[in-house]
Design an enzyme around this catalytic site. Structure first.
Site, PDB file in Angstrom:
ATOM      1  N   SER A  20      33.233  49.864  41.014  1.00  0.00           N
ATOM      2  CA  SER A  20      33.132  48.611  42.672  1.00  0.00           C
ATOM      3  C   SER A  20      31.966  49.266  43.378  1.00  0.00           C
ATOM      4  O   SER A  20      31.052  49.898  43.491  1.00  0.00           O
ATOM      5  CB  SER A  20      34.094  48.611  44.032  1.00  0.00           C
ATOM      6  OG  SER A  20      35.500  49.388  43.973  1.00  0.00           O
ATOM      7  N   VAL A  68      42.229  42.546  54.610  1.00  0.00           N
ATOM      8  CA  VAL A  68      41.809  41.712  56.162  1.00  0.00           C
ATOM      9  C   VAL A  68      41.974  40.236  55.868  1.00  0.00           C
ATOM     10  O   VAL A  68      41.670  39.454  56.822  1.00  0.00           O
ATOM     11  CB  VAL A  68      39.689  41.259  55.423  1.00  0.00           C
ATOM     12  CG1 VAL A  68      39.709  42.522  54.847  1.00  0.00           C
ATOM     13  CG2 VAL A  68      40.137  40.725  53.730  1.00  0.00           C
ATOM     14  N   ILE A  95      33.835  43.104  50.199  1.00  0.00           N
ATOM     15  CA  ILE A  95      35.771  41.923  49.648  1.00  0.00           C
ATOM     16  C   ILE A  95      35.300  40.492  49.162  1.00  0.00           C
ATOM     17  O   ILE A  95      35.030  40.186  49.655  1.00  0.00           O
ATOM     18  CB  ILE A  95      36.054  42.152  50.938  1.00  0.00           C
ATOM     19  CG1 ILE A  95      36.560  44.230  51.344  1.00  0.00           C
ATOM     20  CG2 ILE A  95      37.494  41.869  50.803  1.00  0.00           C
ATOM     21  CD1 ILE A  95      37.180  44.018  52.513  1.00  0.00           C
ATOM     22  N   TYR A 158      31.442  30.161  38.193  1.00  0.00           N
ATOM     23  CA  TYR A 158      32.072  30.297  39.696  1.00  0.00           C
ATOM     24  C   TYR A 158      33.058  29.513  40.682  1.00  0.00           C
ATOM     25  O   TYR A 158      33.109  30.163  41.713  1.00  0.00           O
ATOM     26  CB  TYR A 158      30.458  31.011  39.930  1.00  0.00           C
ATOM     27  CG  TYR A 158      30.408  32.159  41.336  1.00  0.00           C
ATOM     28  CD1 TYR A 158      31.328  33.367  40.189  1.00  0.00           C
ATOM     29  CD2 TYR A 158      29.727  32.563  42.105  1.00  0.00           C
ATOM     30  CE1 TYR A 158      31.195  34.102  40.982  1.00  0.00           C
ATOM     31  CE2 TYR A 158      30.191  32.760  42.890  1.00  0.00           C
ATOM     32  CZ  TYR A 158      30.810  34.390  43.136  1.00  0.00           C
ATOM     33  OH  TYR A 158      30.800  35.830  43.905  1.00  0.00           O
ATOM     34  N   LYS A 165      31.259  32.019  48.932  1.00  0.00           N
ATOM     35  CA  LYS A 165      29.841  32.302  49.208  1.00  0.00           C
ATOM     36  C   LYS A 165      29.363  31.687  50.297  1.00  0.00           C
ATOM     37  O   LYS A 165      27.937  32.312  50.864  1.00  0.00           O
ATOM     38  CB  LYS A 165      29.235  33.206  47.408  1.00  0.00           C
ATOM     39  CG  LYS A 165      29.920  33.780  47.435  1.00  0.00           C
ATOM     40  CD  LYS A 165      29.496  36.152  47.958  1.00  0.00           C
ATOM     41  CE  LYS A 165      30.704  36.499  47.517  1.00  0.00           C
ATOM     42  NZ  LYS A 165      31.182  37.200  47.645  1.00  0.00           N
ATOM     43  N   ILE A 194      27.033  42.450  37.761  1.00  0.00           N
ATOM     44  CA  ILE A 194      27.525  44.296  37.187  1.00  0.00           C
ATOM     45  C   ILE A 194      28.907  43.811  37.059  1.00  0.00           C
ATOM     46  O   ILE A 194      29.950  43.090  37.512  1.00  0.00           O
ATOM     47  CB  ILE A 194      27.471  44.915  38.797  1.00  0.00           C
ATOM     48  CG1 ILE A 194      25.964  44.744  39.205  1.00  0.00           C
ATOM     49  CG2 ILE A 194      28.303  46.242  38.507  1.00  0.00           C
ATOM     50  CD1 ILE A 194      25.834  45.872  40.417  1.00  0.00           C
ATOM     51  N   ARG A 195      29.144  44.357  36.319  1.00  0.00           N
ATOM     52  CA  ARG A 195      31.276  44.231  35.721  1.00  0.00           C
ATOM     53  C   ARG A 195      31.475  45.399  36.308  1.00  0.00           C
ATOM     54  O   ARG A 195      31.699  46.705  36.292  1.00  0.00           O
ATOM     55  CB  ARG A 195      30.935  45.222  34.224  1.00  0.00           C
ATOM     56  CG  ARG A 195      31.830  44.696  33.256  1.00  0.00           C
ATOM     57  CD  ARG A 195      31.571  45.587  31.770  1.00  0.00           C
ATOM     58  NE  ARG A 195      30.685  44.981  30.531  1.00  0.00           N
ATOM     59  CZ  ARG A 195      30.132  43.750  30.119  1.00  0.00           C
ATOM     60  NH1 ARG A 195      31.574  43.015  30.656  1.00  0.00           N
ATOM     61  NH2 ARG A 195      29.779  44.117  29.612  1.00  0.00           N
ATOM     62  N   LEU A 197      35.554  44.814  38.565  1.00  0.00           N
ATOM     63  CA  LEU A 197      37.183  44.664  38.532  1.00  0.00           C
ATOM     64  C   LEU A 197      37.093  43.002  38.700  1.00  0.00           C
ATOM     65  O   LEU A 197      38.045  42.141  38.398  1.00  0.00           O
ATOM     66  CB  LEU A 197      38.442  44.926  39.208  1.00  0.00           C
ATOM     67  CG  LEU A 197      39.616  45.034  39.517  1.00  0.00           C
ATOM     68  CD1 LEU A 197      40.004  45.829  37.729  1.00  0.00           C
ATOM     69  CD2 LEU A 197      39.952  45.863  40.658  1.00  0.00           C
ATOM     70  N   SER A 198      36.734  42.453  40.039  1.00  0.00           N
ATOM     71  CA  SER A 198      36.536  41.548  40.370  1.00  0.00           C
ATOM     72  C   SER A 198      36.015  40.667  39.212  1.00  0.00           C
ATOM     73  O   SER A 198      36.077  39.054  39.133  1.00  0.00           O
ATOM     74  CB  SER A 198      36.110  41.076  41.713  1.00  0.00           C
ATOM     75  OG  SER A 198      36.229  41.524  42.453  1.00  0.00           O
TER      76      SER A 198
HETATM   77  P1  NAD Z   1      35.377  44.979  43.200  1.00  0.00           P
HETATM   78  O1  NAD Z   1      36.550  44.453  42.809  1.00  0.00           O
HETATM   79  O2  NAD Z   1      35.855  46.541  42.856  1.00  0.00           O
HETATM   80  O3  NAD Z   1      36.030  44.504  45.033  1.00  0.00           O
HETATM   81  C1  NAD Z   1      36.727  44.184  45.738  1.00  0.00           C
HETATM   82  C2  NAD Z   1      37.141  45.047  46.443  1.00  0.00           C
HETATM   83  O4  NAD Z   1      37.395  43.143  47.039  1.00  0.00           O
HETATM   84  C3  NAD Z   1      38.371  45.596  46.006  1.00  0.00           C
HETATM   85  O5  NAD Z   1      37.947  46.608  46.476  1.00  0.00           O
HETATM   86  C4  NAD Z   1      39.398  44.658  46.609  1.00  0.00           C
HETATM   87  O6  NAD Z   1      40.918  45.528  47.126  1.00  0.00           O
HETATM   88  C5  NAD Z   1      39.235  44.452  47.324  1.00  0.00           C
HETATM   89  N1  NAD Z   1      39.601  43.179  48.699  1.00  0.00           N
HETATM   90  C6  NAD Z   1      40.677  42.100  47.743  1.00  0.00           C
HETATM   91  N2  NAD Z   1      41.090  41.050  48.478  1.00  0.00           N
HETATM   92  C7  NAD Z   1      41.483  42.242  49.673  1.00  0.00           C
HETATM   93  C8  NAD Z   1      42.186  41.821  50.811  1.00  0.00           C
HETATM   94  N3  NAD Z   1      43.424  41.159  51.071  1.00  0.00           N
HETATM   95  N4  NAD Z   1      41.464  43.008  52.046  1.00  0.00           N
HETATM   96  C9  NAD Z   1      40.934  44.022  51.752  1.00  0.00           C
HETATM   97  N5  NAD Z   1      40.560  43.747  50.026  1.00  0.00           N
HETATM   98  C10 NAD Z   1      40.511  42.876  49.909  1.00  0.00           C
HETATM   99  O7  NAD Z   1      34.506  44.211  42.628  1.00  0.00           O
HETATM  100  P2  NAD Z   1      33.028  44.294  43.350  1.00  0.00           P
HETATM  101  O8  NAD Z   1      32.221  43.303  42.064  1.00  0.00           O
HETATM  102  O9  NAD Z   1      32.371  45.385  43.767  1.00  0.00           O
HETATM  103  O10 NAD Z   1      33.165  42.925  44.900  1.00  0.00           O
HETATM  104  C11 NAD Z   1      32.568  43.274  46.166  1.00  0.00           C
HETATM  105  C12 NAD Z   1      31.806  42.373  46.138  1.00  0.00           C
HETATM  106  O11 NAD Z   1      29.986  42.496  45.602  1.00  0.00           O
HETATM  107  C13 NAD Z   1      32.856  41.118  46.463  1.00  0.00           C
HETATM  108  O12 NAD Z   1      32.568  40.240  47.665  1.00  0.00           O
HETATM  109  C14 NAD Z   1      31.977  40.297  45.251  1.00  0.00           C
HETATM  110  O13 NAD Z   1      32.135  38.662  45.266  1.00  0.00           O
HETATM  111  C15 NAD Z   1      30.405  40.882  45.166  1.00  0.00           C
HETATM  112  N6  NAD Z   1      29.570  40.512  44.453  1.00  0.00           N
HETATM  113  C16 NAD Z   1      29.925  41.065  42.672  1.00  0.00           C
HETATM  114  C17 NAD Z   1      29.404  41.001  41.869  1.00  0.00           C
HETATM  115  C18 NAD Z   1      29.737  41.125  40.885  1.00  0.00           C
HETATM  116  O14 NAD Z   1      28.529  41.021  39.616  1.00  0.00           O
HETATM  117  N7  NAD Z   1      30.446  42.338  40.320  1.00  0.00           N
HETATM  118  C19 NAD Z   1      28.449  39.814  42.110  1.00  0.00           C
HETATM  119  C20 NAD Z   1      27.202  39.609  43.611  1.00  0.00           C
HETATM  120  C21 NAD Z   1      28.338  40.140  44.021  1.00  0.00           C
END
Ligand code: NAD
Length: 259
Positions: A20, A68, A95, A158, A165, A194-195, A197-198
Site C-alpha cells: 500500500s 469511510v 483510499i 481508468y 480523481k 505502483i503495483r 492491491l487496488s
Molecule cells: P491499496 O489497495 O493498498 O489501498 C487502498 C485502500 O483503500 C485499502 O486500504 C482499502 O482498504 C481502502 N478502502 C477501500 N474502501 C474503503 C472504505 N470504504 N473505507 C475505508 N477504507 C477503504 O492501494 P493503493 O494503490 O495504495 O491506493 C491508495 C491510494 O493511492 C488510492 O487513492 C489510489 O487511487 C491512489 N493511487 C494509486 C496509484 C497506484 O498505481 N497504485 C497511483 C495513483 C494514486
C-alpha cells in the site's frame, strides 16, 4: 529549521498490506519521528495492519476501524482519536475503490451505481474525513490525499476512477480554501502507477507500468517510499507555504506530450 516530526501525531488511512502507498507514507513519517494512528476499512484488515506496524521500531501506534462510506463511523473514529490523543498534526487519506467491471472497456458504459460508489469512497470520503479531523488539528496541520493523472487526462481503462480523481482534486482545492484559515493545509500527490492491491483491479496495468519505464523522463516507475517522502514534505513545516497543490511523483511522465 527542524525537520523532525517528533512530538507530532498523524493519522494514516488506507494501509491494506505492505504494498500500500499508505504504508510507504507511514514508514516515512515514522522515520521522521512521528507518532502514528492507523485506520482500516473493516476487521479483515485489523491483524495484517497491526502485524505490519509491529515492524516499526519504537512506534506507539493506535488503531481504529473506519469505513469511510459511513458518516457515523468517520465521526466516531475522530471523536475516539480526540479522546485518546487530543491533538493531531495531520492526516494521509489513501483510499479509493471502484468496481472492477468499471475499470476496463469504455467509460460510457459506467452504471449509475458504479459511478456513485467510486465517487463516494474515492472522493467524498476526503470531505467527510477533513470535516471530522480539522477540529483535532488545534496547532494547525496538513492533509494529504492521493490522486492520479487519470483525473487530469484520459487514461485507458481508468474510466470512472479518473472522473472520481477529478472530483477528488477539486474537493482538495475547495477544502484547502476552507481550512486554510484554521492553519490546515490540504494537498494531493499524483503518484505514478505502483503495483498495489487496488492497482490490480485496473485493466492491463502491466502495460501502463511498461509505458512509464520506456517513456517517462526518469525511465522507471516510482516507489511507495518516494511517494512517502513527498507526503512527509507535505505534512511537515518544510511545505508550510504550500496548499491546494497537486505534486506529481511520477518520474515526470505527466509533462510528456506525444511520445
Ligand atoms: P491499496 O489497495 O493498498 O489501498 C487502498 C485502500 O483503500 C485499502 O486500504 C482499502 O482498504 C481502502 N478502502 C477501500 N474502501 C474503503 C472504505 N470504504 N473505507 C475505508 N477504507 C477503504 O492501494 P493503493 O494503490 O495504495 O491506493 C491508495 C491510494 O493511492 C488510492 O487513492 C489510489 O487511487 C491512489 N493511487 C494509486 C496509484 C497506484 O498505481 N497504485 C497511483 C495513483 C494514486
Amino acid at each position: 529549521m527542524n525537520f523532525s516530526l517528533e512530538g507530532r501525531t498523524y493519522v494514516v488511512m488506507g494501509v491494506a498490506n505492505k504494498r500500500s502507498i499508505a504504508w510507504g507514507i507511514a514508514r516515512s513519517l515514522h522515520e521522521a519521528g512521528a507518532r502514528l494512528i492507523f485506520t482500516y476499512a473493516n476487521e479483515r484488515f485489523e491483524k495484517p495492519v497491526k502485524d505490519l506496524v509491529s515492524e516499526l521500531e519504537g512506534q506507539d501506534a493506535l488503531f481504529y476501524e473506519c469505513d469511510v462510506t459511513d458518516d457515523d463511523a468517520v465521526n466516531k473514529t475522530f471523536e475516539e482519536i480526540k479522546g485518546d490523543v487530543g491533538t493531531i498534526h495531520g492526516l494521509a487519506h489513501c483510499i479509493a475503490f471502484a468496481n472492477k467491471d468499471d475499470l476496463k472497456g469504455e467509460f460510457v458504459d459506467t452504471s449509475r451505481d458504479g459511478y456513485l460508489l467510486a465517487h463516494n469512497i474515492s472522493a467524498y470520503s476526503l470531505v467527510a474525513v477533513a470535516r471530522a479531523a480539522q477540529p483535532l488539528m488545534t496547532e494547525g496541520g496538513g492533509i494529504v490525499t492521493l490522486t492520479y493523472l487519470g483525473g487530469e487526462r484520459v487514461v485507458q481503462n481508468y474510466n470512472v476512477m479518473g472522473v472520481a480523481k477529478a472530483s477528488l482534486d477539486a474537493s482538495m482545492k475547495y477544502l484547502a480554501n476552507d481550512l486554510g484559515k484554521h492553519g490546515v493545509r490540504v494537498n494531493a500527490i499524483s503518484a505514478g502507477p505502483i503495483r498495489t492491491l487496488s492497482a490490480k483491479g485496473i485493466g492491463d496495468f502491466n502495460s501502463v507500468l511498461k509505458k512509464i519505464e520506456e517513456t517517462s523522463p526518469l525511465r522507471r516507475t516510482v516507489t511507495q517510499e518516494e511517494v512517502g517522502d513527498t507526503a512527509y514534505y507535505l505534512l511537515s513545516d518544510l511545505s508550510r507555504g504550500v496548499t491546494g497543490e497537486i505534486i506529481h511523483v511520477d518520474s515526470g511522465y505527466n509533462i510528456l506530450g506525444l511520445s
